[in-house]
Design an enzyme around this catalytic site. Sequence first.
Site, PDB file in Angstrom:
ATOM      1  N   ASP A  97     107.155  71.617  60.484  1.00 53.43           N
ATOM      2  CA  ASP A  97     107.952  72.471  61.828  1.00 53.43           C
ATOM      3  C   ASP A  97     109.246  72.448  61.192  1.00 53.43           C
ATOM      4  OD1 ASP A  97     107.800  73.713  63.943  1.00 53.43           O
ATOM      5  OD2 ASP A  97     107.309  72.270  65.359  1.00 53.43           O
ATOM      6  N   ASP A  98     110.042  71.544  61.911  1.00 53.46           N
ATOM      7  CA  ASP A  98     111.521  71.409  61.496  1.00 53.46           C
ATOM      8  C   ASP A  98     112.142  70.165  61.116  1.00 53.46           C
ATOM      9  OD1 ASP A  98     112.061  74.074  63.280  1.00 53.46           O
ATOM     10  OD2 ASP A  98     110.920  73.156  64.587  1.00 53.46           O
ATOM     11  N   HIS A 146     102.601  80.748  67.304  1.00 48.64           N
ATOM     12  CA  HIS A 146     102.593  79.316  67.833  1.00 48.64           C
ATOM     13  C   HIS A 146     101.791  79.590  69.487  1.00 48.64           C
ATOM     14  CE1 HIS A 146     105.785  78.639  65.136  1.00 48.64           C
ATOM     15  NE2 HIS A 146     106.207  77.301  65.694  1.00 48.64           N
ATOM     16  N   GLU A 171     101.099  74.710  71.604  1.00 55.96           N
ATOM     17  CA  GLU A 171     102.054  73.416  71.543  1.00 55.96           C
ATOM     18  C   GLU A 171     102.495  72.760  72.817  1.00 55.96           C
ATOM     19  OE1 GLU A 171     105.835  74.700  70.110  1.00 55.96           O
ATOM     20  OE2 GLU A 171     106.199  72.704  69.076  1.00 55.96           O
TER      21      GLU A 171
HETATM   22  N1  ADE Z   1     110.991  77.373  66.613  1.00 58.44           N
HETATM   23  C1  ADE Z   1     111.463  76.238  65.745  1.00 58.44           C
HETATM   24  N2  ADE Z   1     110.652  75.252  66.011  1.00 58.44           N
HETATM   25  C2  ADE Z   1     109.764  75.630  66.751  1.00 58.44           C
HETATM   26  C3  ADE Z   1     108.511  74.800  67.560  1.00 58.44           C
HETATM   27  N3  ADE Z   1     108.070  73.806  67.376  1.00 58.44           N
HETATM   28  N4  ADE Z   1     107.789  75.610  68.767  1.00 58.44           N
HETATM   29  C4  ADE Z   1     108.369  76.831  69.050  1.00 58.44           C
HETATM   30  N5  ADE Z   1     109.425  77.513  68.257  1.00 58.44           N
HETATM   31  C5  ADE Z   1     110.048  76.897  67.557  1.00 58.44           C
HETATM   32 ZN    ZN Z   2     107.078  75.814  64.823  1.00 58.18          ZN
END
Ligand code: ADE
Ligand code: ZN
Length: 345
Positions: free
Chosen positions: A286-287, A205, A208
């Site tokens: 992502d989540d 990552h 972001e």
């Molecule tokens: N862990 C889970 N989602 C994340 C994200 N978007 N950025 C950093 N760590 C994460």
């Molecule tokens: Zn992520």
Amino acid sequence: MMNLDAIDPVRLPQLLAGMPKAELHIHIEGSLEPELIFALSKKNGIAIPYASVEELRRAYAFSDLQSFLDIYYAGASVLITEQDFFDMAWAYLQKAAADNVLRTEIFFDPQTHTARGVAMETVIAGLHRACTEAGPKLGVSADLILCFLRHLSEEDAFETLEQALPWRDKFIGVGLDSSEVGHPPEKFARVFARCRELGLRLVAHAGEEGPPEYVWAALDVLRVERIDHGVQSSRDAALMARLAKDRVPLTVCPLSNLKLCVFPDLAQHNLGALLDAGLAATVNSDDPAYFGGYVNDNYLQTFAATGLTVRHAYQLARNGFEAAFVSEAERRRLLDRVDDYFARA
Ligand code: ADE
Ligand code: ZN
């Protein structure tokens, strides 16, 4: 013959939904739906500070990355047995199959679990069993990428790598996630160098919430093959040129960026700008349990908000498979499926 300009843009939603796609940025702990959190909390006797599924869902109002991570780690605390990890991954893989994902590379955060006394073997065995069954049962090719938590030390990351190496055949690479600002890539230079020697694929990552300098360092210090997110790169023209020249894949997650206030609204997301600058951007969830949508929701909502075209859809589908960690023969087969799909559309 494929004529993308002949496809009516009113058909984009249906085209995007049915498109063969890769998902390259999904944290499996971020696919844990509130219903499953509550079921596992009850089964395992682990209390969570929310009275109901509805109350938990109402807490999903984030102001930045850290406000999300606090709830995300609390949610993951209900996972205990090998079957719990299998069930979480299987639920995600069924959703991926429904979204016409043919290839997925799944992040997992072992330190979140080993720090609570869950064995590395339990975590990897449950997730890997789901990945193995996904091919024959769901038509989804799936592999695992072990992520180091960047708010912890490099020493902790080394220890985690050591604990995982007996199961080296069950994950294909390593990544770097969690709180970005204040934890630059350089902090993990030595552990990534070791992972490289071990033949693991490398991602991180970067960009972001963090600055373009973190993307440069992920490329030049960690020597990663893909950048997860990377949307802040558009603030640095020289970095954009580098990413375009080397066709470094960016695994972009539009709904995540919206929910974590990286962009004020989806209409202002820079996915189109990244693609039009020649970057190998991809779309990912992502989540998904926390950000309001799986990968098809990300495509549909982003296209609706930004006016991306059929050509962008085709490019994104190809970029996903170009960026995937698969054999060249498999890549050819997957890219042919994309071309075939658009030729018949
Ligand atoms: N862990 C889970 N989602 C994340 C994200 N978007 N950025 C950093 N760590 C994460
Ligand atoms: Zn992520």
